[in-house]
Design an enzyme around this catalytic site. Structure first.
Site, PDB file in Angstrom:
ATOM      1  N   GLY A  17       8.548   0.253   6.537  1.00 20.13           N
ATOM      2  CA  GLY A  17       9.211  -0.944   7.030  1.00 20.13           C
ATOM      3  C   GLY A  17       9.291  -1.071   8.536  1.00 20.13           C
ATOM      4  CG  ASN A  19       4.564  -4.474  10.585  1.00 20.23           C
ATOM      5  OD1 ASN A  19       4.250  -5.067  11.606  1.00 20.23           O
ATOM      6  ND2 ASN A  19       3.825  -3.503  10.057  1.00 20.23           N
ATOM      7  NE  ARG A  61       0.825  -5.565 -12.104  1.00 21.54           N
ATOM      8  CZ  ARG A  61       0.738  -5.130 -10.839  1.00 21.54           C
ATOM      9  NH1 ARG A  61       1.062  -5.907  -9.833  1.00 21.54           N
ATOM     10  NH2 ARG A  61       0.375  -3.902 -10.576  1.00 21.54           N
ATOM     11  CG  ASN A  77      -0.967  -9.469   4.341  1.00 19.94           C
ATOM     12  OD1 ASN A  77      -0.058  -8.643   4.165  1.00 19.94           O
ATOM     13  ND2 ASN A  77      -2.243  -9.120   4.344  1.00 19.94           N
ATOM     14  CG  HIS A 123      -5.553  -6.385   6.926  1.00 23.20           C
ATOM     15  ND1 HIS A 123      -5.415  -5.688   5.738  1.00 23.20           N
ATOM     16  CD2 HIS A 123      -6.714  -5.952   7.483  1.00 23.20           C
ATOM     17  CE1 HIS A 123      -6.450  -4.881   5.590  1.00 23.20           C
ATOM     18  NE2 HIS A 123      -7.254  -5.022   6.625  1.00 23.20           N
ATOM     19  CG  ASP A 160      -6.818  -8.394   3.366  1.00 22.21           C
ATOM     20  OD1 ASP A 160      -5.595  -8.617   3.281  1.00 22.21           O
ATOM     21  OD2 ASP A 160      -7.321  -7.265   3.183  1.00 22.21           O
ATOM     22  CD  GLN A 175      -1.792  -0.419  22.772  1.00 22.37           C
ATOM     23  OE1 GLN A 175      -2.866  -1.010  22.778  1.00 22.37           O
ATOM     24  NE2 GLN A 175      -1.618   0.718  23.389  1.00 22.37           N
ATOM     25  CD  GLU A 224       0.148  -3.162  11.723  1.00 18.09           C
ATOM     26  OE1 GLU A 224       1.011  -3.344  10.854  1.00 18.09           O
ATOM     27  OE2 GLU A 224      -0.654  -2.205  11.680  1.00 18.09           O
TER      28      GLU A 224
HETATM   29  C1  GAR Z   1       1.157  -1.698   8.214  1.00 17.67           C
HETATM   30  O1  GAR Z   1       0.238  -1.021   9.031  1.00 17.67           O
HETATM   31  C2  GAR Z   1       0.532  -2.939   7.622  1.00 17.67           C
HETATM   32  O2  GAR Z   1      -0.349  -3.581   8.491  1.00 17.67           O
HETATM   33  C3  GAR Z   1      -0.208  -2.350   6.448  1.00 17.67           C
HETATM   34  O3  GAR Z   1       0.691  -1.422   5.905  1.00 17.67           O
HETATM   35  C4  GAR Z   1       1.485  -0.867   6.968  1.00 17.67           C
HETATM   36  C5  GAR Z   1       2.936  -0.953   6.582  1.00 17.67           C
HETATM   37  O4  GAR Z   1       3.746  -0.288   7.513  1.00 17.67           O
HETATM   38  N1  GAR Z   1      -0.574  -3.370   5.500  1.00 17.67           N
HETATM   39  C6  GAR Z   1      -1.726  -3.346   4.827  1.00 17.67           C
HETATM   40  O5  GAR Z   1      -2.551  -2.467   4.913  1.00 17.67           O
HETATM   41  C7  GAR Z   1      -1.948  -4.564   3.913  1.00 17.67           C
HETATM   42  N2  GAR Z   1      -3.290  -4.619   3.450  1.00 17.67           N
HETATM   43  P1  GAR Z   1       5.302  -0.579   7.615  1.00 17.67           P
HETATM   44  O6  GAR Z   1       5.912  -0.432   6.210  1.00 17.67           O
HETATM   45  O7  GAR Z   1       5.823   0.485   8.543  1.00 17.67           O
HETATM   46  O8  GAR Z   1       5.504  -1.962   8.178  1.00 17.67           O
END
Ligand code: GAR
Length: 207
Positions: free
Chosen positions: A12, A14, A66, A108, A110, A151, A179, A181
């Site tokens: 988490g 982000n 599902r 999203n 990525h 994506d 830098q 995300e």
């Molecule tokens: C992040 O690097 C995000 O970009 C990636 O998972 C990580 C989550 O980190 N997402 C993907 O790869 C989606 N395809 P976080 O839980 O610390 O935010």
């Protein structure tokens, strides 16, 4: 006020960047309505709790099929009345019904410069392993709207980050997070919340 729901699976960081940006006034016009995790042990849920944001866990593992999970998941999201859904490291396939219901209202993050190193099987550290294996000199991150593909939705923001000679996947992942995300995800939310984003012919325009 834009009601924002954040979907998470892991650490988490982000989500934390979003919370910090809201609290610092760098994201305006936003109310963080809730956080949903597919993993009850996700540290992201702790982060939500610490900031008084409603958090809940709903996992495919707890359902026989599902289809049943998808129904309950969609219901949990709907009940938070989101204007915008943010996938912040959410690693569960989004039900098609949810994609249709929240078209151009779901983004999203990525950890690559799409269309490089994206699509099925490219998530988390795997993205950075693949980038290093290919020997690219520039990495980065992308915020995009979610459509039916993996994506493939309209690209909102991208930021490049350099790859250094002796990077490990973990070091590169951290640099891309710091830098790129943690900057472009809050920025994207602020742009949307302030009515500056539109999607025309599958492409994003920012005013
Ligand atoms: C992040 O690097 C995000 O970009 C990636 O998972 C990580 C989550 O980190 N997402 C993907 O790869 C989606 N395809 P976080 O839980 O610390 O935010």
């Amino acid at each position: 006020m834009l009601n924002v729901v954040v979907l998470v699976s892991g650490g988490g960081t982000n989500l934390q960047a979003i919370i910090d940006a809201v609290e610092a006034g760098k994201i305006t016009n936003v109310r963080l309505a809730g956080v949903i995790s597919n993993n009850k042990n996700a540290y992201a849920l702790e982060r939500a709790k610490k900031h008084g944001i409603a958090g809940t866990c709903i996992s495919p593992k707890d359902f026989d099929s599902r289809a049943e999970f998808n129904e309950k998941f969609l219901k949990a999201v709907d009940e938070m009345h989101p204007d915008l859904i943010v996938l912040a490291g959410f690693l569960v396939v989004i039900p098609p019904e949810m994609i249709a219901r929240y078209r151009n209202q779901m983004i999203n993050i990525h950890p690559s410069l799409i269309p490089a190193f994206c699509g099925t099987g490219y998530y988390g550290l795997r993205v950075h392993e693949a980038a290093l294996a290919r020997g690219v000199k520039v990495a980065g991150a992308t915020v995009h709207f979610v459509d039916e593909g993996t994506d493939t939705g309209p690209i909102l923001l991208q930021k490049a980050v350099s790859v250094e000679q002796d990077d490990t996947p973990e070091i590169l992942q951290r640099r891309v997070m710091e830098q790129a995300e943690w900057r472009i995800l809050p920025q994207a939310i602020d742009l949307i919340a302030n009515g500056r984003v539109s999607v025309e012919d599958g492409k994003v325009r920012i005013r």
